[in-house]
Design a protein around this motif. Structure first.
Motif, PDB file in Angstrom:
ATOM      1  N   ILE A  65       1.204   7.436   0.098  1.00  0.00           N
ATOM      2  CA  ILE A  65       1.509   6.001   0.181  1.00  0.00           C
ATOM      3  C   ILE A  65       0.227   5.244   0.522  1.00  0.00           C
ATOM      4  O   ILE A  65      -0.526   5.644   1.412  1.00  0.00           O
ATOM      5  CB  ILE A  65       2.561   5.719   1.276  1.00  0.00           C
ATOM      6  CG1 ILE A  65       3.782   6.622   1.097  1.00  0.00           C
ATOM      7  CG2 ILE A  65       2.976   4.250   1.266  1.00  0.00           C
ATOM      8  CD1 ILE A  65       4.735   6.611   2.286  1.00  0.00           C
ATOM      9  N   THR A  66      -0.018   4.143  -0.183  1.00  0.00           N
ATOM     10  CA  THR A  66      -1.155   3.288   0.153  1.00  0.00           C
ATOM     11  C   THR A  66      -0.697   2.209   1.129  1.00  0.00           C
ATOM     12  O   THR A  66       0.474   1.813   1.119  1.00  0.00           O
ATOM     13  CB  THR A  66      -1.765   2.642  -1.102  1.00  0.00           C
ATOM     14  OG1 THR A  66      -2.968   1.947  -0.734  1.00  0.00           O
ATOM     15  CG2 THR A  66      -0.807   1.673  -1.772  1.00  0.00           C
ATOM     16  N   SER A  67      -1.608   1.756   1.976  1.00  0.00           N
ATOM     17  CA  SER A  67      -1.213   0.800   3.023  1.00  0.00           C
ATOM     18  C   SER A  67      -2.268  -0.271   3.216  1.00  0.00           C
ATOM     19  O   SER A  67      -3.407   0.017   3.532  1.00  0.00           O
ATOM     20  CB  SER A  67      -0.992   1.530   4.354  1.00  0.00           C
ATOM     21  OG  SER A  67      -2.210   2.112   4.795  1.00  0.00           O
ATOM     22  N   ALA A  75       5.154   0.222   4.105  1.00  0.00           N
ATOM     23  CA  ALA A  75       4.654   1.576   3.856  1.00  0.00           C
ATOM     24  C   ALA A  75       5.316   2.579   4.796  1.00  0.00           C
ATOM     25  O   ALA A  75       5.685   3.690   4.389  1.00  0.00           O
ATOM     26  CB  ALA A  75       3.133   1.610   4.031  1.00  0.00           C
ATOM     27  N   ALA A  79       7.697   5.871   4.191  1.00  0.00           N
ATOM     28  CA  ALA A  79       7.392   7.158   4.815  1.00  0.00           C
ATOM     29  C   ALA A  79       8.593   7.684   5.603  1.00  0.00           C
ATOM     30  O   ALA A  79       8.924   8.881   5.531  1.00  0.00           O
ATOM     31  CB  ALA A  79       6.178   7.005   5.738  1.00  0.00           C
ATOM     32  N   MET A  92      -0.888   9.288   3.885  1.00  0.00           N
ATOM     33  CA  MET A  92      -1.112   7.848   3.750  1.00  0.00           C
ATOM     34  C   MET A  92      -2.598   7.552   3.665  1.00  0.00           C
ATOM     35  O   MET A  92      -3.427   8.250   4.258  1.00  0.00           O
ATOM     36  CB  MET A  92      -0.497   7.092   4.933  1.00  0.00           C
ATOM     37  CG  MET A  92      -0.432   5.577   4.721  1.00  0.00           C
ATOM     38  SD  MET A  92       0.539   4.707   5.999  1.00  0.00           S
ATOM     39  CE  MET A  92       2.205   5.069   5.450  1.00  0.00           C
ATOM     40  N   ALA A  97      -4.423   2.282   7.146  1.00  0.00           N
ATOM     41  CA  ALA A  97      -4.374   3.655   7.664  1.00  0.00           C
ATOM     42  C   ALA A  97      -5.770   4.179   7.979  1.00  0.00           C
ATOM     43  O   ALA A  97      -5.955   4.963   8.916  1.00  0.00           O
ATOM     44  CB  ALA A  97      -3.681   4.567   6.655  1.00  0.00           C
ATOM     45  N   VAL A 110       4.350   9.951   9.322  1.00  0.00           N
ATOM     46  CA  VAL A 110       3.190  10.274   8.476  1.00  0.00           C
ATOM     47  C   VAL A 110       2.539  11.536   9.007  1.00  0.00           C
ATOM     48  O   VAL A 110       2.266  11.650  10.212  1.00  0.00           O
ATOM     49  CB  VAL A 110       2.176   9.100   8.458  1.00  0.00           C
ATOM     50  CG1 VAL A 110       0.954   9.454   7.621  1.00  0.00           C
ATOM     51  CG2 VAL A 110       2.835   7.828   7.937  1.00  0.00           C
TER      52      VAL A 110
END
Length: 480
Positions: A65-67, A75, A79, A92, A97, A110
């Motif tokens: 996942i991009t944040s 995000a 998760a 992440m 992050a 995460v």
């Protein structure tokens, strides 16, 4: 391994009016993962329903996942769902992050964080995970071990950007991004360089990608443009580098390739105003190659505030840059930052008046926001100036700082006043109506569906024509 990459939905005005670009970082990661033999799927929740995410969870082994800061709450929701409902391991990355890895990891949802540019760490991480070997050998990785934070040494970002595979755009729902256009042409984003040698206090780019500017060659960039032009049928491109024009010679070579191969493109880019002023011949060449708009960070008319931002530019240089762009029929998109801790009502109104006199084609007013990773984040956090530590508000539209002379409510009122004062001018009414139209079309599903079908019918016809066009005396490179 089956890998799912997720882009959480974005809040804010730009999402509302449909200015959405494909998640290019995830497309690069997907290309790297596929080179290593993994199966990859991308779900972009900016434009796709959550039901697709649930289906994708059921067929993957790992979720990435991009944040970004203002959507980190989204995000973490993704998760949490992946871990609690499906029992999936979660990785992440992204700006938030990277700079607040411990906060993200201690959420409990995460498992690992990749810091900074992800191609090299991701490749090594998947290899280690597959072999069940030592995670501490992966550079730029953060995780918790027996409750303690472990950060492996940061990796050097990739030097040779030409060696990276082109982003896997075929995994993205490209038909969903039709609202982002350049003069009526749906546009796709392209990244031609990374890193930033400047040190603006409000920007985290140089901390995320390094101070060294690394660029792709014109030949490599043109290879991607050809693919976009002929295979995907696009005629609009958004060059999203922080410093697209940092090397004028590189851009001139790219423009020559576009002209020599007769590509009918419309495009926009980011630039510093001083580069424009010092290289008028470059602007002329870019305009001939299809440049339609340049985004310039003007920020303020006040020298003391520009010095505080470490901008190393003056308002007069911005004026000269916009006049040069206007000379070659290139539109300008000027950005201003309001709400410096030194700002008063009078300095903000002077900046708004300067913006009106400057008369760019578009203007963006944002409020100074201390994003994690920026110089001002640590400084203002220690000074207790960040009065709203709510990441949902860190979007450039909600004041979160207490200044010396203005509180957050006063800055918010001045932000709205700035937009009203600028766009009430008669010459800007078409842009204002266009923005309202986009909001309506995006918000009403039947209208959005009709518009999408119209654009993609035209695009498919264009792609078909490109493969069945009569031969030219001097055909574009890669065609016959």
């Amino acid at each position: 391994m089956k890998i799912l990459l997720v882009n959480p939905p974005s809040p804010g005005i730009y999402n509302l009016i449909g200015l959405k670009l494909p998640p290019l970082g995830l497309a690069y990661l997907a290309a790297v993962c596929r080179e290593k033999g993994h199966q990859v799927e991308i779900v972009d929740l900016q434009v796709e329903p959550r039901s697709k995410l649930h289906q994708a969870f059921s067929r993957c082994d790992l979720v990435g996942i991009t944040s970004e800061t203002n959507k980190v709450h989204q995000a973490l929701k993704v998760a949490k769902e992946a871990k609690e409902r499906f029992g999936l391991p979660v990785l992440m990355g992204g700006y938030h992050a990277t700079f607040l890895d411990e906060e993200v990891l201690r959420s409990g949802w995460v498992d690992w964080v990749i810091r900074g540019e992800g191609e090299i760490p991701m490749s090594q991480f998947l290899e280690v995970l597959d072999k069940k070997s030592d995670l501490t050998t992966v550079p730029g990785l953060s995780f918790l071990h027996q409750g303690k934070l472990v950060r492996t040494p940061q990796t050097t970002p990739p030097e040779d950007l030409d060696a990276l595979p082109l982003p896997a755009r075929e995994l993205l729902p490209l038909s969903k991004y039709w609202m982002t256009q350049v003069e009526g042409e749906p546009a796709v984003n392209v990244l031609t360089s990374r890193g930033c040698p400047f040190s603006c206090s409000f920007c985290a780019s140089s901390q995320f990608s390094g101070r060294k500017w690394r660029s792709r060659s014109p030949e490599n960039i043109f290879q991607e443009i050809e693919k976009i032009y002929f295979d995907l049928g696009y005629r609009g491109i958004a060059f999203v580098d922080d410093n697209f024009t940092l090397s004028p010679e590189r851009v001139e070579r790219l423009c020559s390739k576009i002209e020599q191969n007769r590509l009918k493109l419309k495009w926009w880019c980011f630039s510093r105003a001083d580069t424009i002023v010092q290289n008028e011949s470059l602007v002329r060449k870019m305009a001939r190659a299809g440049l339609r708009m340049v985004y310039l960070g003007v920020e303020s008319v006040e020298k003391s505030i520009l010095d505080e931002y470490k901008k190393k530019l003056s308002a007069e240089v911005a004026r000269k840059a916009i006049n040069i762009l206007r000379k070659y029929n290139v539109k300008s998109w000027a950005s201003f930052i309001l709400g410096s801790i030194r700002d008063t009502r009078e300095t903000i109104l002077r900046t708004v008046e300067f913006a009106k006199n400057l008369a760019p084609d578009l203007v963006q007013f944002s409020v100074l926001t201390p994003f994690p990773g920026t110089e001002i984040y640590e400084k203002f956090l220690k000074e207790g100036r960040i009065v709203k530590l709510n990441w949902k508000l860190f979007d450039g539209a909600h004041p979160v700082l207490k200044g010396d002379f203005l509180d957050t409510e006063e800055v918010k009122k001045l932000l709205w006043k700035a937009y009203f004062e600028f766009y009430r001018e008669w010459r800007y009414l078409p842009q204002a109506f266009s923005m309202l139209k986009k909001i309506m079309v995006t918000s009403i599903p039947p209208l959005a569906k009709m518009k999408e079908t119209h654009y993609w019918k035209e695009r498919l016809q264009r792609v078909y024509s490109s493969f069945h066009a009569p031969k030219m005396e001097n055909p574009p490179m890669g065609t016959s």
